[in-house]
Design a protein around this motif. Sequence first.
Motif, PDB file in Angstrom:
ATOM      1  N   ILE A   1       0.837  -1.199   0.000  1.00 12.23           N
ATOM      2  CA  ILE A   1       0.000   0.000   0.000  1.00 12.23           C
ATOM      3  C   ILE A   1       0.875   1.254   0.000  1.00 12.23           C
ATOM      4  CG2 ILE A   1      -1.624   1.364   1.393  1.00 12.23           C
ATOM      5  CD1 ILE A   1      -2.800  -1.388   2.312  1.00 12.23           C
ATOM      6  N   SER A   2       1.886   1.272   0.868  1.00 11.97           N
ATOM      7  CA  SER A   2       2.745   2.468   0.942  1.00 11.97           C
ATOM      8  C   SER A   2       3.551   2.625  -0.346  1.00 11.97           C
ATOM      9  CB  SER A   2       3.659   2.412   2.167  1.00 11.97           C
ATOM     10  OG  SER A   2       4.570   1.343   2.084  1.00 11.97           O
ATOM     11  N   GLN A   3       3.935   1.507  -0.967  1.00  9.62           N
ATOM     12  CA  GLN A   3       4.654   1.582  -2.244  1.00  9.62           C
ATOM     13  C   GLN A   3       3.767   2.206  -3.325  1.00  9.62           C
ATOM     14  OE1 GLN A   3       5.345  -1.951  -4.795  1.00  9.62           O
ATOM     15  NE2 GLN A   3       7.530  -1.526  -4.422  1.00  9.62           N
ATOM     16  N   ARG A   4       2.497   1.803  -3.384  1.00  9.79           N
ATOM     17  CA  ARG A   4       1.583   2.371  -4.381  1.00  9.79           C
ATOM     18  C   ARG A   4       1.415   3.877  -4.177  1.00  9.79           C
ATOM     19  NH1 ARG A   4      -2.418  -1.927  -2.969  1.00  9.79           N
ATOM     20  NH2 ARG A   4      -1.370  -3.752  -3.761  1.00  9.79           N
ATOM     21  N   TYR A   5       1.322   4.291  -2.920  1.00  9.80           N
ATOM     22  CA  TYR A   5       1.180   5.715  -2.636  1.00  9.80           C
ATOM     23  C   TYR A   5       2.436   6.476  -3.079  1.00  9.80           C
ATOM     24  CZ  TYR A   5       0.128  10.039  -0.182  1.00  9.80           C
ATOM     25  OH  TYR A   5      -0.106  11.354   0.129  1.00  9.80           O
ATOM     26  N   LYS A   6       3.605   5.914  -2.809  1.00 11.90           N
ATOM     27  CA  LYS A   6       4.864   6.536  -3.239  1.00 11.90           C
ATOM     28  C   LYS A   6       4.914   6.628  -4.760  1.00 11.90           C
ATOM     29  CE  LYS A   6       9.125   7.991  -2.763  1.00 11.90           C
ATOM     30  NZ  LYS A   6       9.395   9.306  -2.227  1.00 11.90           N
ATOM     31  N   VAL A   7       4.486   5.565  -5.445  1.00 13.21           N
ATOM     32  CA  VAL A   7       4.446   5.567  -6.910  1.00 13.21           C
ATOM     33  C   VAL A   7       3.523   6.686  -7.409  1.00 13.21           C
ATOM     34  CG1 VAL A   7       3.651   4.253  -8.932  1.00 13.21           C
ATOM     35  CG2 VAL A   7       5.108   3.147  -7.212  1.00 13.21           C
ATOM     36  N   ALA A   8       2.362   6.830  -6.782  1.00 15.25           N
ATOM     37  CA  ALA A   8       1.421   7.886  -7.178  1.00 15.25           C
ATOM     38  C   ALA A   8       2.057   9.267  -7.009  1.00 15.25           C
ATOM     39  CB  ALA A   8       0.132   7.785  -6.367  1.00 15.25           C
ATOM     40  N   GLN A   9       2.746   9.479  -5.900  1.00 13.22           N
ATOM     41  CA  GLN A   9       3.424  10.756  -5.672  1.00 13.22           C
ATOM     42  C   GLN A   9       4.441  11.028  -6.777  1.00 13.22           C
ATOM     43  OE1 GLN A   9       4.881   9.672  -1.770  1.00 13.22           O
ATOM     44  NE2 GLN A   9       3.620  11.241  -0.791  1.00 13.22           N
ATOM     45  N   MET A  10       5.220  10.017  -7.097  1.00  7.06           N
ATOM     46  CA  MET A  10       6.274  10.183  -8.087  1.00  7.06           C
ATOM     47  C   MET A  10       5.703  10.405  -9.484  1.00  7.06           C
ATOM     48  SD  MET A  10       8.992   7.410  -6.571  1.00  7.06           S
ATOM     49  CE  MET A  10      10.423   7.921  -7.537  1.00  7.06           C
TER      50      MET A  10
ATOM     51  N   GLY B   1      13.190   1.897 -10.423  1.00  9.34           N
ATOM     52  CA  GLY B   1      14.511   1.840  -9.820  1.00  9.34           C
ATOM     53  C   GLY B   1      14.547   2.325  -8.388  1.00  9.34           C
ATOM     54  N   LYS B   2      13.807   3.386  -8.112  1.00  9.66           N
ATOM     55  CA  LYS B   2      13.842   3.976  -6.769  1.00  9.66           C
ATOM     56  C   LYS B   2      12.964   3.222  -5.769  1.00  9.66           C
ATOM     57  CE  LYS B   2      13.709   8.278  -4.266  1.00  9.66           C
ATOM     58  NZ  LYS B   2      13.714   9.724  -4.319  1.00  9.66           N
ATOM     59  N   THR B   3      11.817   2.699  -6.218  1.00  8.99           N
ATOM     60  CA  THR B   3      10.868   2.075  -5.291  1.00  8.99           C
ATOM     61  C   THR B   3      10.885   0.553  -5.304  1.00  8.99           C
ATOM     62  OG1 THR B   3       9.056   1.980  -6.890  1.00  8.99           O
ATOM     63  CG2 THR B   3       9.275   4.018  -5.571  1.00  8.99           C
ATOM     64  N   GLY B   4      11.403  -0.024  -6.389  1.00 10.53           N
ATOM     65  CA  GLY B   4      11.335  -1.473  -6.539  1.00 10.53           C
ATOM     66  C   GLY B   4       9.979  -1.947  -7.022  1.00 10.53           C
ATOM     67  N   ALA B   5       9.081  -1.020  -7.334  1.00 11.84           N
ATOM     68  CA  ALA B   5       7.745  -1.383  -7.828  1.00 11.84           C
ATOM     69  C   ALA B   5       7.858  -1.983  -9.220  1.00 11.84           C
ATOM     70  CB  ALA B   5       6.840  -0.151  -7.868  1.00 11.84           C
ATOM     71  N   SER B   6       7.011  -2.948  -9.493  1.00 14.47           N
ATOM     72  CA  SER B   6       6.987  -3.551 -10.824  1.00 14.47           C
ATOM     73  C   SER B   6       6.347  -2.585 -11.807  1.00 14.47           C
ATOM     74  CB  SER B   6       6.189  -4.856 -10.795  1.00 14.47           C
ATOM     75  OG  SER B   6       4.810  -4.583 -10.584  1.00 14.47           O
TER      76      SER B   6
ATOM     77  N   ALA C   1       4.033  -3.348 -13.726  1.00 12.70           N
ATOM     78  CA  ALA C   1       2.585  -3.595 -13.631  1.00 12.70           C
ATOM     79  C   ALA C   1       1.960  -2.733 -12.537  1.00 12.70           C
ATOM     80  CB  ALA C   1       2.304  -5.072 -13.372  1.00 12.70           C
ATOM     81  N   THR C   2       2.631  -2.639 -11.395  1.00 13.30           N
ATOM     82  CA  THR C   2       2.129  -1.799 -10.299  1.00 13.30           C
ATOM     83  C   THR C   2       2.128  -0.336 -10.713  1.00 13.30           C
ATOM     84  OG1 THR C   2       2.794  -3.342  -8.570  1.00 13.30           O
ATOM     85  CG2 THR C   2       2.590  -1.021  -7.924  1.00 13.30           C
ATOM     86  N   ILE C   3       3.202   0.109 -11.319  1.00  6.74           N
ATOM     87  CA  ILE C   3       3.293   1.505 -11.751  1.00  6.74           C
ATOM     88  C   ILE C   3       2.207   1.808 -12.773  1.00  6.74           C
ATOM     89  CG2 ILE C   3       4.759   3.214 -12.902  1.00  6.74           C
ATOM     90  CD1 ILE C   3       7.172   1.592 -11.689  1.00  6.74           C
ATOM     91  N   SER C   4       1.995   0.898 -13.702  1.00 10.45           N
ATOM     92  CA  SER C   4       0.955   1.072 -14.716  1.00 10.45           C
ATOM     93  C   SER C   4      -0.427   1.139 -14.090  1.00 10.45           C
ATOM     94  CB  SER C   4       1.030  -0.079 -15.720  1.00 10.45           C
ATOM     95  OG  SER C   4       0.004   0.029 -16.669  1.00 10.45           O
ATOM     96  N   ARG C   5      -0.685   0.281 -13.118  1.00  4.31           N
ATOM     97  CA  ARG C   5      -1.995   0.270 -12.457  1.00  4.31           C
ATOM     98  C   ARG C   5      -2.236   1.581 -11.716  1.00  4.31           C
ATOM     99  NH1 ARG C   5      -4.736  -0.352  -7.913  1.00  4.31           N
ATOM    100  NH2 ARG C   5      -6.671  -1.518  -7.955  1.00  4.31           N
ATOM    101  N   VAL C   6      -1.232   2.057 -10.984  1.00  3.66           N
ATOM    102  CA  VAL C   6      -1.373   3.324 -10.265  1.00  3.66           C
ATOM    103  C   VAL C   6      -1.587   4.460 -11.256  1.00  3.66           C
ATOM    104  CG1 VAL C   6      -0.196   4.997  -8.776  1.00  3.66           C
ATOM    105  CG2 VAL C   6      -0.069   2.556  -8.246  1.00  3.66           C
ATOM    106  N   ASN C   7      -0.840   4.454 -12.351  1.00 12.61           N
ATOM    107  CA  ASN C   7      -0.996   5.495 -13.367  1.00 12.61           C
ATOM    108  C   ASN C   7      -2.401   5.477 -13.958  1.00 12.61           C
ATOM    109  OD1 ASN C   7       0.234   7.649 -14.918  1.00 12.61           O
ATOM    110  ND2 ASN C   7       0.061   6.270 -16.659  1.00 12.61           N
TER     111      ASN C   7
END
Length: 105
Positions: free
Chosen positions: A49-58, A70-75, A77-83
């Motif tokens: 959950i906190s990773q998704r929030y960080k991705v959204a901020q970025m 690179g910075k968060t380790g998020a996949s 797929a996760t980055i795409s979903r948040v976007n």
Amino acid sequence: MRGVLQVYHSKLKSKELDALFEAVLSLKSEEECYMFFEDLCTVAELSAISQRYKVAQMLKDGITCHAIAGKTGASTATISRVNRCLNYGTGGYCTILERNGKKGE
């Protein structure tokens, strides 16, 4: 983004979720949040959950997918979903990011 006065009707609406959200809204401090969420969620769930929030901020800060991964380790797929949620979702991320400042630093 949805207006503040607009009523949102979630597809997930249930008495159980209403009770959970009422409980969350009753929390009065960061310490109470930690206590409640540590009891409610696993470490892995809170981390996700906190990773998704960080991705959204970025993403809101205009950082590229590659840099976010690179910075968060998020996949990707996760980055795409948040976007997708940021661009086509209910406006929840945008509301919180606007209220709390979008910077993830």
